[in-house]
Every structure is written in structure tokens, then in C-alpha cells.
Design a protein around this motif. Structure first.
Motif, mmCIF file in Angstrom:
data_model
loop_
_atom_site.group_PDB
_atom_site.id
_atom_site.type_symbol
_atom_site.label_atom_id
_atom_site.label_comp_id
_atom_site.label_asym_id
_atom_site.label_seq_id
_atom_site.Cartn_x
_atom_site.Cartn_y
_atom_site.Cartn_z
ATOM 1 N N ASN A 139 0.822 -1.207 0.000
ATOM 2 C CA ASN A 139 0.000 0.000 0.000
ATOM 3 C C ASN A 139 0.861 1.264 0.000
ATOM 4 N N GLN A 140 1.641 1.440 -1.031
ATOM 5 C CA GLN A 140 2.471 2.649 -1.114
ATOM 6 C C GLN A 140 2.711 3.042 -2.570
ATOM 7 N N PRO A 141 3.046 4.328 -2.788
ATOM 8 C CA PRO A 141 3.306 4.746 -4.169
ATOM 9 C C PRO A 141 4.583 4.086 -4.685
ATOM 10 N N PHE A 142 4.681 3.919 -5.986
ATOM 11 C CA PHE A 142 5.843 3.211 -6.540
ATOM 12 C C PHE A 142 6.160 3.690 -7.955
ATOM 13 N N GLY A 143 7.396 3.461 -8.340
ATOM 14 C CA GLY A 143 7.802 3.761 -9.707
ATOM 15 C C GLY A 143 7.605 2.529 -10.575
ATOM 16 N N VAL A 144 7.479 2.738 -11.876
ATOM 17 C CA VAL A 144 7.440 1.624 -12.832
ATOM 18 C C VAL A 144 8.429 1.950 -13.957
ATOM 19 N N VAL A 145 9.242 0.960 -14.286
ATOM 20 C CA VAL A 145 10.196 1.130 -15.397
ATOM 21 C C VAL A 145 9.972 0.012 -16.407
ATOM 22 N N LEU A 146 9.777 0.390 -17.664
ATOM 23 C CA LEU A 146 9.789 -0.597 -18.743
ATOM 24 C C LEU A 146 11.213 -0.564 -19.295
ATOM 25 N N ALA A 147 11.939 -1.647 -19.034
ATOM 26 C CA ALA A 147 13.392 -1.597 -19.266
ATOM 27 C C ALA A 147 13.762 -1.420 -20.735
ATOM 28 N N ASP A 148 12.826 -1.737 -21.641
ATOM 29 C CA ASP A 148 13.233 -1.555 -23.046
ATOM 30 C C ASP A 148 13.142 -0.100 -23.502
ATOM 31 N N SER A 162 -3.479 13.663 -29.489
ATOM 32 C CA SER A 162 -2.311 14.562 -29.564
ATOM 33 C C SER A 162 -1.130 13.744 -30.097
ATOM 34 N N ASN A 163 0.040 14.337 -30.047
ATOM 35 C CA ASN A 163 1.241 13.547 -30.384
ATOM 36 C C ASN A 163 2.132 13.371 -29.144
ATOM 37 N N LEU A 164 1.495 13.406 -27.968
ATOM 38 C CA LEU A 164 2.248 13.211 -26.715
ATOM 39 C C LEU A 164 2.143 11.739 -26.310
ATOM 40 N N ALA A 165 3.268 11.039 -26.412
ATOM 41 C CA ALA A 165 3.263 9.585 -26.199
ATOM 42 C C ALA A 165 3.808 9.224 -24.827
ATOM 43 N N ILE A 166 3.207 8.208 -24.229
ATOM 44 C CA ILE A 166 3.689 7.711 -22.929
ATOM 45 C C ILE A 166 4.962 6.903 -23.168
ATOM 46 N N ILE A 167 5.957 7.184 -22.352
ATOM 47 C CA ILE A 167 7.233 6.473 -22.380
ATOM 48 C C ILE A 167 7.274 5.596 -21.134
ATOM 49 N N GLY A 168 8.035 4.536 -21.140
ATOM 50 C CA GLY A 168 7.973 3.544 -20.071
ATOM 51 C C GLY A 168 8.480 3.949 -18.697
ATOM 52 N N ARG A 169 7.973 5.036 -18.174
ATOM 53 C CA ARG A 169 8.245 5.457 -16.793
ATOM 54 C C ARG A 169 6.946 5.972 -16.197
ATOM 55 N N TYR A 170 6.603 5.446 -15.032
ATOM 56 C CA TYR A 170 5.357 5.835 -14.364
ATOM 57 C C TYR A 170 5.630 5.978 -12.880
ATOM 58 N N ILE A 171 4.895 6.876 -12.231
ATOM 59 C CA ILE A 171 4.773 6.845 -10.769
ATOM 60 C C ILE A 171 3.300 6.533 -10.527
ATOM 61 N N LEU A 172 3.043 5.499 -9.741
ATOM 62 C CA LEU A 172 1.651 5.108 -9.513
ATOM 63 C C LEU A 172 1.355 5.089 -8.019
ATOM 64 N N THR A 173 0.119 5.404 -7.679
ATOM 65 C CA THR A 173 -0.305 5.293 -6.285
ATOM 66 C C THR A 173 -1.025 3.934 -6.145
ATOM 67 N N PRO A 174 -1.069 3.394 -4.926
ATOM 68 C CA PRO A 174 -1.580 2.029 -4.782
ATOM 69 C C PRO A 174 -3.057 1.864 -5.158
ATOM 70 N N GLU A 175 -3.795 2.988 -5.250
ATOM 71 C CA GLU A 175 -5.211 2.894 -5.667
ATOM 72 C C GLU A 175 -5.314 2.288 -7.070
#
Ligand code: G1P
Length: 281
Positions: A122-131, A200-213
Motif C-alpha cells: 500500500n504505497q506509491p511506486f515507480g514503474v520502469v519498462l526496461a526496453d 495529440s502527439n504526446l506519447a507515454i514512455i515507459g516510466r510511471y509513478i503510480l499510487t496504490p489505488e
């Protein structure tokens, strides 16, 4: 709350790199002599995320072995010049804890992240897509930049980059209102739209900060494009209730999930090292 944990979804097949990835995880492909996932873990550690949670799958054991000592090998190279080649990874082993869980079915990035709930809690976390290999030669790495934004806004954040409009079908695409330079409140988010449908042309790149919700939201998110549970769809559901931010990060990103991007990264890092070697000669 400081973010200490970082999740690495790493169960995917890496079909674009077959046959190299037939018996080897794509996350272990090297750029220079370092595997992609090690770049990601170094970026997480730079952002003070030392608890590393990895979602693996069948055929991915090499990742676990990489982040562990190899006593026989170390014994062999002890006292030689080669000893220093293991010092970076050994430092990660000393500084971090690594835990793993398996994704048994490949049913999307959202499903992979959901699998991480037991490791994250139950805590916020980072996400990395290594590629997605990201670097910022002139300052903080991308996760560190995002952590600083989290400190201020305490909500989910996705990293974004402008891409050519004809490539929207490869990415999650966001639309939003800019509240600070390069920082948007997400109003729409679509996974892999055709260029004509992209907001738009704004694309998500493999880095996220997510909350546990996010875990509860993923659970209620139906399969989307490619019949997979998409984190993009879950984040749009989140954005309808809470603020979700999209951040145009500072730095450079190489798409090492494609041969072109992988070659570009290899050339870039090779040129950087040869520049350093020339300047020290
Ligand atoms: C995933 C995400 C997508 C994002 C991309 C970044 O797609 O689903 O929203 O834009 O990573 O690399 P994938 O590349 O795994 O198909």
C-alpha cells in the motif's frame, strides 16, 4: 511519502528480437556490456528507489542470476583487471533488495502491474519498462525528475515525449491541460490509437509513478486493445476520479524494444565511451 519501491514488468516475450530472445530475456540484451534492465535499476536507485520488484515469467531466470553474486566467476577474476567489470552490478546488489513474482499469462501491461501488488503493498511506486532506455546527460534521470513532481502533487504521473503523428499506433497517447512548463493534467488517454484518432502527439514512455489505488482500478478495467488489460485504460479511469499528470521529461529515450532504437542506443553509448577514451589519452 518518499517512493522507495520500483516495479519492473519483465515477463514479455520480446518477439521483435527473436531468435536472440528465444532462450534469453529481452531485458538482458546488452547496450555496450550492460543489460537493459541494469540501466533501469540504476535509474531507480538514483531516484532512491532501492526496493526493486520484478515481474518475471517463464524463461526469465537470467534476470535473477544477474542481480546476485556469482562466487565462482568472482573467484576466477579476483585480482585481475576484469574484477572492476562487476563493480557496478555488485553495488546494486549491495544497495537494493530484489523480489520477484511471475506473470503466468501475458495479458497486458496493466495485468503485469496488477501482479506486482503483493510486492508493492500500500504505497506509491515507480514503474520502469526496461526496453525504454532513458538518459539525461545534463541532470537528473527521468525517475528522479518524476519523484520530485510526485513530492509536490502526490498523484499518478506518466512520462511523455512528443512523437511524429504517424507513430501514435505504437504508444499510449495523452491529451491534457498544461499547468506548468511540460506538465499536463491528463484529460484523455488512448492506447495505440491510429493517427487520425489520436488526441495529440504526446506519447507515454515507459516510466510511471503510480499510487496504490491503481491496483483496485486495474482490477475493474476491462480488456482493451489487443484484448489486453492496458495500464493506459486504468489510468484514464483514475484520471476521471483523481488528478493524473503527464510529464514531458528532460533527457533522451531510446526504444530498445525495436532493432532501430536498440542500434541507436548502442551507437550513442559507444560514441560516448570513445569520446571519454580519446579525452583521457
Ligand atoms: C507500453 C504501453 C504504452 C507506452 C509504451 C512505451 O506499450 O502500453 O502505453 O506508450 O509501453 O514504451 P508496449 O511498448 O509495451 O506495447
Amino acid at each position: 511519502m518518499i517512493i522507495k519501491k520500483c516495479l519492473f514488468p519483465a515477463a514479455g516475450y520480446g518477439t521483435r528480437f527473436l531468435p536472440a530472445t528465444k532462450a534469453m530475456p529481452k531485458e538482458m540484451l546488452p547496450v555496450m556490456a550492460k543489460p537493459l534492465i541494469q540501466y533501469g535499476v540504476e535509474e531507480a536507485v538514483e531516484a532512491n528507489m532501492n526496493t526493486i520488484a520484478i515481474i518475471t515469467g517463464r524463461g526469465k531466470r537470467a534476470i535473477e542470476d544477474h542481480f546476485d553474486y556469482s562466487y565462482e566467476l568472482e573467484h576466477q577474476i579476483k585480482g585481475t583487471k576484469k574484477e572492476s567489470l562487476l563493480s557496478d552490478v555488485n553495488e546494486l546488489i549491495e544497495r537494493c533488495t530484489f523480489s520477484y513474482t511471475r506473470q503466468n499469462e501475458m495479458n497486458g501491461l496493466g495485468a503485469a502491474i496488477y501482479k506486482g501488488e503483493t510486492l508493492i503493498g500500500n504505497q506509491p511506486f515507480g514503474v520502469v519498462l526496461a526496453d525504454d532506455l532513458c538518459i539525461n546527460p545534463s541532470g537528473d534521470g527521468v525517475l528522479k525528475q518524476m519523484s520530485a513532481i510526485y513530492e509536490k502533487y502526490r498523484c499518478c504521473i506518466v512520462a511523455i515525449q512528443e512523437i511524429p503523428k504517424d507513430e501514435t499506433y505504437k504508444y499510449g497517447i495523452v491529451a491534457g491541460n498544461e499547468i506548468e512548463d511540460g506538465l499536463f493534467i491528463v484529460s484523455d488517454m488512448v492506447e495505440k490509437p491510429k493517427p487520425k484518432d489520436a488526441p495529440s502527439n504526446l506519447a507515454i514512455i515507459g516510466r510511471y509513478i503510480l499510487t496504490p489505488e491503481i491496483f483496485g482500478i486495474i482490477k475493474d478495467t476491462k480488456a482493451g486493445i489487443n484484448k489486453e488489460i492496458q495500464i493506459t485504460d486504468a489510468l484514464l479511469n483514475m484520471a476521471k476520479k483523481n488528478m493524473v499528470l503527464a510529464y514531458k521529461f528532460k533527457g533522451k529515450r531510446f526504444d530498445c524494444g525495436s532493432i532501430d532504437g536498440y542500434m541507436e542506443a548502442s551507437n550513442y553509448f559507444y560514441q560516448q565511451t570513445s569520446k571519454v577514451e580519446k579525452s583521457t589519452k
